[in-house]
Write a protein that holds these residues in place. Structure first.
Motif, short mmCIF file in Angstrom:
data_model
loop_
_atom_site.label_atom_id
_atom_site.label_comp_id
_atom_site.label_asym_id
_atom_site.label_seq_id
_atom_site.Cartn_x
_atom_site.Cartn_y
_atom_site.Cartn_z
N VAL A 45 -1.39 -7.76 -7.71
CA VAL A 45 -0.99 -6.36 -7.61
C VAL A 45 -0.91 -5.73 -8.99
N GLY A 46 -1.68 -4.66 -9.18
CA GLY A 46 -1.51 -3.84 -10.37
C GLY A 46 -0.29 -2.96 -10.18
N PHE A 47 0.79 -3.27 -10.92
CA PHE A 47 2.08 -2.64 -10.66
C PHE A 47 2.59 -2.01 -11.96
N GLU A 92 12.24 -2.03 -10.99
CA GLU A 92 11.36 -1.66 -9.89
C GLU A 92 10.69 -2.88 -9.27
N GLU A 93 10.41 -3.90 -10.11
CA GLU A 93 9.90 -5.17 -9.57
C GLU A 93 10.92 -5.76 -8.59
N ALA A 94 12.20 -5.77 -9.01
CA ALA A 94 13.25 -6.34 -8.17
C ALA A 94 13.37 -5.59 -6.85
N ARG A 95 13.23 -4.26 -6.93
CA ARG A 95 13.32 -3.47 -5.69
C ARG A 95 12.13 -3.74 -4.78
N LEU A 96 10.95 -3.95 -5.37
CA LEU A 96 9.77 -4.28 -4.56
C LEU A 96 9.95 -5.62 -3.87
N THR A 106 -3.38 -1.24 -7.74
CA THR A 106 -4.50 -2.00 -7.20
C THR A 106 -3.96 -3.22 -6.45
N ILE A 107 -4.74 -3.69 -5.47
CA ILE A 107 -4.37 -4.88 -4.70
C ILE A 107 -5.64 -5.72 -4.48
N SER A 108 -5.54 -7.00 -4.74
CA SER A 108 -6.63 -7.92 -4.40
C SER A 108 -6.01 -9.17 -3.79
N ARG A 132 0.82 -1.22 0.00
CA ARG A 132 0.00 0.00 0.00
C ARG A 132 0.86 1.27 0.00
N SER A 133 2.06 1.16 0.55
CA SER A 133 2.92 2.35 0.64
C SER A 133 3.78 2.55 -0.61
N HIS A 134 3.72 1.61 -1.55
CA HIS A 134 4.59 1.69 -2.73
C HIS A 134 3.94 2.56 -3.81
N PRO A 135 4.67 3.52 -4.37
CA PRO A 135 4.07 4.45 -5.36
C PRO A 135 3.66 3.79 -6.69
#
Length: 315
Positions: free
Chosen positions: A262-264, A270-274, A252-254, A245-248
């Motif tokens: 996750v709608g990313f 950026e995926e790797a950093r997440l 969306t999250i389900s 929820r805190s990631h810019p």
């Protein structure tokens, strides 16, 4: 090769084109797609000189369609989505007729005709009547006819519509060969899977404007980004949800059991950093991957959006 700027065309109160910008580079195999009524056919007819725009410019090889229509038409070969009526003509007679339209006759015409029929796999059907040909063979013949004057650009409107799988495969191979020979090819089609296999570039039009354009590689990268991330955690998902929820880049999250969709919008880095952020937070991640996606999915997303201008690649 082809440059369109600010193209507008209305039919009464209906705005078919609303300031279309479009560019097709030399030697491209360009897929031109959009929903019904998006303006594809109107655009094609304007490029081919069959319609005049209300405003805007169309340049082919540096020649303006308004100022030099004859020059532009001579540079274009057009394969429409319908064949027409030629009930009493044999294949050879059909080709001879169109050769004569371009001032070709005698040995020069016969040589050119046979070369094109061989190139399109029609050489054994010279004595067949046109109306007895299958849909696939008619399209091959129409392609051969469009090449009779050796145009720089080929424009094909729904060329594989109604073909069986084998005919579609063969036709795509012919188109690839023409592109390899230096032709610039524009294909309007609803078969996005076909376009993703053969095209080097793609443009999506909606409501008379270009909403997405770029090389096929860039488009497919966007397909990757448009797919949701599937994250599986070993245990309750609440802690992972707090990080997400805190990631810019999370849109969306389900959640279903321990699976989080996750709608990313981020790229691979950026995926790797997440993923690293989740691991650093002590979350036991046992699954982390993009779901499978395709061009059709991106098409639906793009044409459903209110924001209608997405340019990936210019010039």
């Amino acid at each position: 090769m082809l440059k369109i700027k600010g193209l507008k065309k209305s039919f009464g109160r209906y705005h078919a084109l609303s300031g279309l910008d479009m560019e097709v580079p030399d030697g491209a195999l360009f897929g031109f797609v959009g929903p019904n009524g998006a303006g594809k056919t109107t655009t094609i007819k304007i490029i081919c000189g069959l319609l005049m725009p209300d405003s805007g410019t169309v340049e082919v090889g540096g020649w303006d369609i308004r100022q030099d229509p004859g020059k532009v038409k001579g540079m274009i070969g057009y394969v429409p989505d319908y064949f027409g009526v030629y009930d009493n003509l044999k294949v050879s007679e059909y080709m001879e007729f169109f050769a004569a339209c371009y001032g070709l006759d005698g040995l020069k015409a016969r040589t050119r005709i046979m070369a094109l029929l061989e190139q399109t796999g029609m050489e054994e059907r010279t004595d067949f009547y046109v109306d007895g040909l299958s849909r696939g063979m008619k399209q091959r013949l129409c392609l051969a006819r469009a090449l009779i004057h050796d145009p720089d650009i080929l424009i094909l409107d729904e060329p594989t519509s109604g073909m069986d799988p084998r005919s579609r495969f063969d036709f795509k191979e012919i188109i690839r060969e023409l592109c390899d020979q230096g032709k610039t090819v524009i294909i309007s089609s609803h078969l996005l899977s076909d376009l993703s296999e053969v095209c080097t570039d793609l443009g999506i039009i909606d409501q008379g404007r270009m909403v997405l354009g770029g090389s096929m590689q860039e488009i497919l990268e966007r397909v990757d980004i448009s797919r949701p991330l599937a994250i599986t955690v070993n245990g309750p998902p609440e802690k992972a949800m707090a990080v997400l929820r805190s990631h810019p880049n999370v849109q969306t999250i389900s959640v279903k059991d321990t699976d989080i969709m996750v709608g990313f919008t981020g790229d691979r880095q950026e995926e790797a950093r997440l993923l690293q952020q989740l691991v650093d937070a002590g979350i036991p991640v046992c699954g982390f991957a993009r779901l499978r996606g395709n061009l059709e999915t991106l098409f639906m997303q793009i044409t459903d959006k209110d924001e209608k201008v997405v340019l990936i690649h210019e010039g």
